[in-house]
Write an enzyme that holds these catalytic residues in place. Structure first.
Site, PDB file in Angstrom:
ATOM      1  N   TYR A 138       0.802  -1.217   0.000  1.00  0.00           N
ATOM      2  CA  TYR A 138       0.000   0.000   0.000  1.00  0.00           C
ATOM      3  C   TYR A 138       0.840   1.275   0.000  1.00  0.00           C
ATOM      4  CZ  TYR A 138      -4.349  -2.538   0.858  1.00  0.00           C
ATOM      5  OH  TYR A 138      -5.444  -3.353   0.742  1.00  0.00           O
ATOM      6  N   LYS A 190       3.575 -14.495   6.177  1.00  0.00           N
ATOM      7  CA  LYS A 190       3.897 -15.466   5.133  1.00  0.00           C
ATOM      8  C   LYS A 190       5.422 -15.519   5.038  1.00  0.00           C
ATOM      9  CE  LYS A 190       2.712 -18.343   1.933  1.00  0.00           C
ATOM     10  NZ  LYS A 190       2.013 -19.605   2.214  1.00  0.00           N
ATOM     11  N   ASP A 222      -2.284 -18.279   4.783  1.00  0.00           N
ATOM     12  CA  ASP A 222      -3.169 -19.273   4.152  1.00  0.00           C
ATOM     13  C   ASP A 222      -3.820 -20.155   5.214  1.00  0.00           C
ATOM     14  OD1 ASP A 222      -0.613 -20.243   4.650  1.00  0.00           O
ATOM     15  OD2 ASP A 222      -0.485 -21.455   2.829  1.00  0.00           O
ATOM     16  N   ASP A 246      -6.115  -6.930   5.121  1.00  0.00           N
ATOM     17  CA  ASP A 246      -7.236  -6.529   4.264  1.00  0.00           C
ATOM     18  C   ASP A 246      -8.065  -7.758   3.886  1.00  0.00           C
ATOM     19  OD1 ASP A 246      -8.816  -4.926   2.502  1.00  0.00           O
ATOM     20  OD2 ASP A 246      -7.629  -5.709   0.828  1.00  0.00           O
ATOM     21  N   ASP A 250     -12.018  -9.352   5.552  1.00  0.00           N
ATOM     22  CA  ASP A 250     -13.265  -9.532   4.795  1.00  0.00           C
ATOM     23  C   ASP A 250     -13.811 -10.942   5.048  1.00  0.00           C
ATOM     24  OD1 ASP A 250     -13.255  -6.971   3.675  1.00  0.00           O
ATOM     25  OD2 ASP A 250     -13.807  -7.697   1.679  1.00  0.00           O
TER      26      ASP A 250
HETATM   27  C1  IPM Z   1     -10.454  -1.525   3.181  1.00  0.00           C
HETATM   28  C2  IPM Z   1     -10.615  -1.320   1.700  1.00  0.00           C
HETATM   29  C3  IPM Z   1      -9.450  -0.486   1.187  1.00  0.00           C
HETATM   30  C4  IPM Z   1      -8.181  -1.260   1.489  1.00  0.00           C
HETATM   31  C5  IPM Z   1      -9.535  -0.103  -0.308  1.00  0.00           C
HETATM   32  C6  IPM Z   1     -10.799   0.683  -0.596  1.00  0.00           C
HETATM   33  C7  IPM Z   1      -8.322   0.637  -0.803  1.00  0.00           C
HETATM   34  O1  IPM Z   1     -10.720  -2.538   1.045  1.00  0.00           O
HETATM   35  O2  IPM Z   1     -10.547  -0.538   3.934  1.00  0.00           O
HETATM   36  O3  IPM Z   1     -10.250  -2.658   3.612  1.00  0.00           O
HETATM   37  O4  IPM Z   1      -7.767  -2.139   0.719  1.00  0.00           O
HETATM   38  O5  IPM Z   1      -7.590  -0.994   2.531  1.00  0.00           O
HETATM   39 MN    MN Z   2     -10.688  -4.263   2.372  1.00  0.00          MN
END
Ligand code: IPM
Ligand code: MN
Length: 357
Positions: A138, A190, A222, A246, A250
């Protein structure tokens, strides 16, 4: 004089403004009840503003935003605009320029029926992920060579600094101690393939020696994804790098019921910090009053906790949990049969019915 907190609000794109509106109603309610005041400043940045003015996030406004006690963000992203332009110009700008090095993501299941995993109950899904928020791929060190030709080369650097790794790991050890649950911190990396992550391995060991009361645990990313689905009860506090965090969060959001409830804090301890739902702008639901605002409501709860209003934060969390457990809010998707404002109404009614402490 009662305490006053200044909050910069960037509602953003898509469903952002709708869910933020409900979050602010809840915020105003608990402030009145707990006897503190909220002063909000609204900032218009996002796709619509960009299309009208070509402005993404001007320095003047940025300078103002950083003067607040905290920032509440809805969602950024719009299909009409080049991928990444607003995400980097707004979200990443805030994360990098305010040096919000911790991305904190609680993963907590409030009611068994919301969990897609078989035989997992609220006591099995209750951990927190500390994602590093300012380094890794990032950092934006990237380039293209011979772009658009058959010989094209594309690269983007994964970077970790000693300082960046150490401060986030230290934050995670402190958090594991403060949580006072399993007193376990899991490092997710990793290092077997990305050898630069040996830095994480070493710093984790070193800093960990200062926390003899916290058990040190390790999983490769993983395997961590696998455990997240198979045995989420093994996690207490997790610390990981930006990109792995990230992805892992999710997945983790799904086992707590989905993006409809998952909130996060972008934090630099002691400084202005930013709170947001994990979900995006969901363009297909924009303006339909169907998006679930609970993730934003939970972001408000995290923000209050950060500001030191832990009673107000707990009140919001308990109220949301009770509404989910009783199935008055039966599900977390846009298919709950409830509208965005309707869910806001339910939260406010439930708060009103709660006897003051
Ligand atoms: C998050 C989002 C962001 C990230 C994107 C929108 C750049 O997915 O806040 O997790 O990858 O950090
Ligand atoms: Mn995200």
């Amino acid at each position: 004089m009662s305490k006053e907190y200044s909050i910069a609000v960037i509602a953003g794109d898509g469903i952002g403004p709708e869910v933020v509106r409900q979050g602010l109603r809840v915020l105003e309610h608990v402030a009145a009840r707990e006897g503190f005041r909220i002063r909000t400043s609204l900032y218009p940045f996002g796709a619509e503003h960009y299309l009208e003015t070509k402005e993404i996030f001007p320095d003047g406004a940025f300078g103002e935003v950083r003067q607040h006690d905290a920032i509440l963000l809805g969602a950024i992203g719009d299909p009409r605009i080049e991928v990444g332009l607003l995400e980097f110009g707004i979200i990443a700008k805030l994360r990098f320029e305010l040096d919000l090095y911790v991305n904190l993501r609680p993963v907590k299941l409030y009611a068994e029926h919301l969990c897609p995993l078989k035989d997992k109950a609220p006591e099995d899904v209750d951990f927190i992920v500390v994602r590093e928020n300012t380094e890794d791929a990032y950092a934006g060190i990237r380039g293209f060579f011979k772009k658009g030709t058959p010989d094209e080369v594309a690269s983007q650097e994964i970077i970790f600094t000693r300082k960046g790794v150490e401060r986030v790991i230290r934050y995670a050890f402190e958090l594991a101690r403060r949580r006072d649950r399993a007193k376990k911190l899991t490092l997710v990396d990793k290092a077997n393939a990305v050898r630069a992550m040996d830095l994480w391995t070493r710093v984790f060991e070193e800093v960990g020696r200062e926390y003899p009361d916290i058990a040190r645990d390790h999983a490769y990313i993983d395997a961590a994804c696998m455990w997240c689905v198979k045995n989420p009860e093994w996690f207490d506090t997790v610390v990981t790098s930006n990109m792995f965090g990230d992805i892992l969060t999710d997945l983790a959001a799904m086992i707590q019921g989905g993006l409809g409830i998952a909130a996060s804090g972008n934090i630099h301890p002691g400084r202005v910090s930013l709170f947001e739902p994990i979900h995006g702008s969901a363009p297909k639901y924009t303006g339909k009053n169907v998006a679930n605002p609970l993730a934003t409501v939970m972001a408000v709860s995290m923000m209050l906790d950060y500001l030191g209003e832990s009673r107000a934060a707990g009140l919001i969390e308990d109220t949301v949990a009770a509404l989910l457990r009783s199935k008055r809010i039966p599900s977390l998707g846009s298919d709950s049969g409830l509208s965005t404002s309707g869910i806001g109404d339910l939260v406010l009614e439930a708060l009103e019915q709660k006897a003051p402490a």
